[in-house]
Motif scaffolding. Structure first.
Motif, PDB file in Angstrom:
ATOM      1  N   LYS A 155      -0.963   5.449   4.452  1.00 52.91           N
ATOM      2  CA  LYS A 155      -0.122   4.371   5.113  1.00 52.91           C
ATOM      3  C   LYS A 155       1.213   5.361   5.248  1.00 52.91           C
ATOM      4  CE  LYS A 155      -2.190   0.087   4.723  1.00 52.91           C
ATOM      5  NZ  LYS A 155      -1.808  -0.973   5.026  1.00 52.91           N
ATOM      6  N   HIS A 174      -7.377   8.391   5.415  1.00 54.38           N
ATOM      7  CA  HIS A 174      -6.420   7.575   5.755  1.00 54.38           C
ATOM      8  C   HIS A 174      -5.154   7.501   5.128  1.00 54.38           C
ATOM      9  CE1 HIS A 174      -9.201   5.346   8.866  1.00 54.38           C
ATOM     10  NE2 HIS A 174      -9.626   6.582   8.620  1.00 54.38           N
ATOM     11  N   ASP A 216       4.014   8.680   2.750  1.00 55.06           N
ATOM     12  CA  ASP A 216       3.383   7.548   2.791  1.00 55.06           C
ATOM     13  C   ASP A 216       3.834   6.472   1.795  1.00 55.06           C
ATOM     14  OD1 ASP A 216       2.615   8.210  -0.001  1.00 55.06           O
ATOM     15  OD2 ASP A 216       0.549   8.806   0.724  1.00 55.06           O
ATOM     16  N   GLU A 258      -1.065   2.455   8.894  1.00 59.83           N
ATOM     17  CA  GLU A 258      -2.320   3.375   8.477  1.00 59.83           C
ATOM     18  C   GLU A 258      -2.368   4.335   9.419  1.00 59.83           C
ATOM     19  OE1 GLU A 258      -6.878   2.852   7.255  1.00 59.83           O
ATOM     20  OE2 GLU A 258      -5.827   0.980   7.701  1.00 59.83           O
ATOM     21  N   ASP A 281       4.794  -2.633   4.616  1.00 62.32           N
ATOM     22  CA  ASP A 281       3.141  -2.053   4.163  1.00 62.32           C
ATOM     23  C   ASP A 281       2.821  -0.704   4.946  1.00 62.32           C
ATOM     24  OD1 ASP A 281       2.950  -4.125   2.555  1.00 62.32           O
ATOM     25  OD2 ASP A 281       2.088  -5.460   4.417  1.00 62.32           O
ATOM     26  N   TYR A 289      -3.784   2.856  13.214  1.00 63.80           N
ATOM     27  CA  TYR A 289      -4.791   1.666  13.191  1.00 63.80           C
ATOM     28  C   TYR A 289      -4.069   0.361  12.853  1.00 63.80           C
ATOM     29  CZ  TYR A 289      -8.115   5.604  11.816  1.00 63.80           C
ATOM     30  OH  TYR A 289      -8.664   6.603  11.968  1.00 63.80           O
ATOM     31  N   SER A 306      -4.423   8.468  10.186  1.00 69.40           N
ATOM     32  CA  SER A 306      -5.125   9.570   9.845  1.00 69.40           C
ATOM     33  C   SER A 306      -5.032  10.613  10.840  1.00 69.40           C
ATOM     34  CB  SER A 306      -6.518   9.196   9.801  1.00 69.40           C
ATOM     35  OG  SER A 306      -7.231   9.162  10.909  1.00 69.40           O
TER      36      SER A 306
END
Length: 142
Positions: free
Chosen positions: A62, A60, A87, A121, A118, A141, A123
């Motif tokens: 961000k 995972h 990221d 998230e 932020d 996510y 993957s």
């Protein structure tokens, strides 16, 4: 039995609404703010120094920014899209996967290119297809 054609009015119309915008981009994408020196350097670094998305596996991370550019597959010479994922730690990943490109287009369209302070998230998910090929996509996510 009659062989006449009948005109039927479509009563299953979709309602248009202003509450949800789904603006999936069809061209190339750059969500990085290039009006700043830092943003321009971030784009330059992504285009010249990104590592393969394969390196990350299914870990995972961000997602903060997306860049897409025209590309050519080295093995086949086929025209494709290079997708760069950046990221929140400024790690930069590159792939020529059509599935990842579609996932990136969708998330950019859904969030209008703004993933917040932020990031989002994500993957990498790899699915085996019936023809023994694989399809890579991004899983998001909450």
């Amino acid at each position: 039995m009659s062989n006449e054609l009948a005109n039927v009015e479509n009563t299953n119309e979709l309602a248009n609404t202003d509450t949800v915008e789904l603006n999936i981009p069809s061209g190339y994408i750059c969500t990085v703010d290039r009006t700043t020196r830092e943003g321009t350097i971030k784009v330059a670094n992504a285009l010249s120094d990104a590592v393969s998305l394969k390196e990350i596996g299914n870990k995972h991370f961000k997602l903060m920014d997306v860049i897409t550019t025209p590309g050519v597959r080295s093995r086949t010479g086929e025209i494709c899209t290079n997708t760069y994922l950046i990221d929140t730690d400024d790690n930069m990943y590159m792939t020529q996967s059509d599935g990842i490109k579609r996932s990136a287009q969708q998330i950019v369209g859904l969030f209008n290119g703004d993933f917040g302070e932020d990031g989002i998230e994500v993957s990498v998910v790899e699915k085996k297809l019936n023809n023994d090929n694989t399809l890579k996509t991004l899983h998001f996510y909450a």
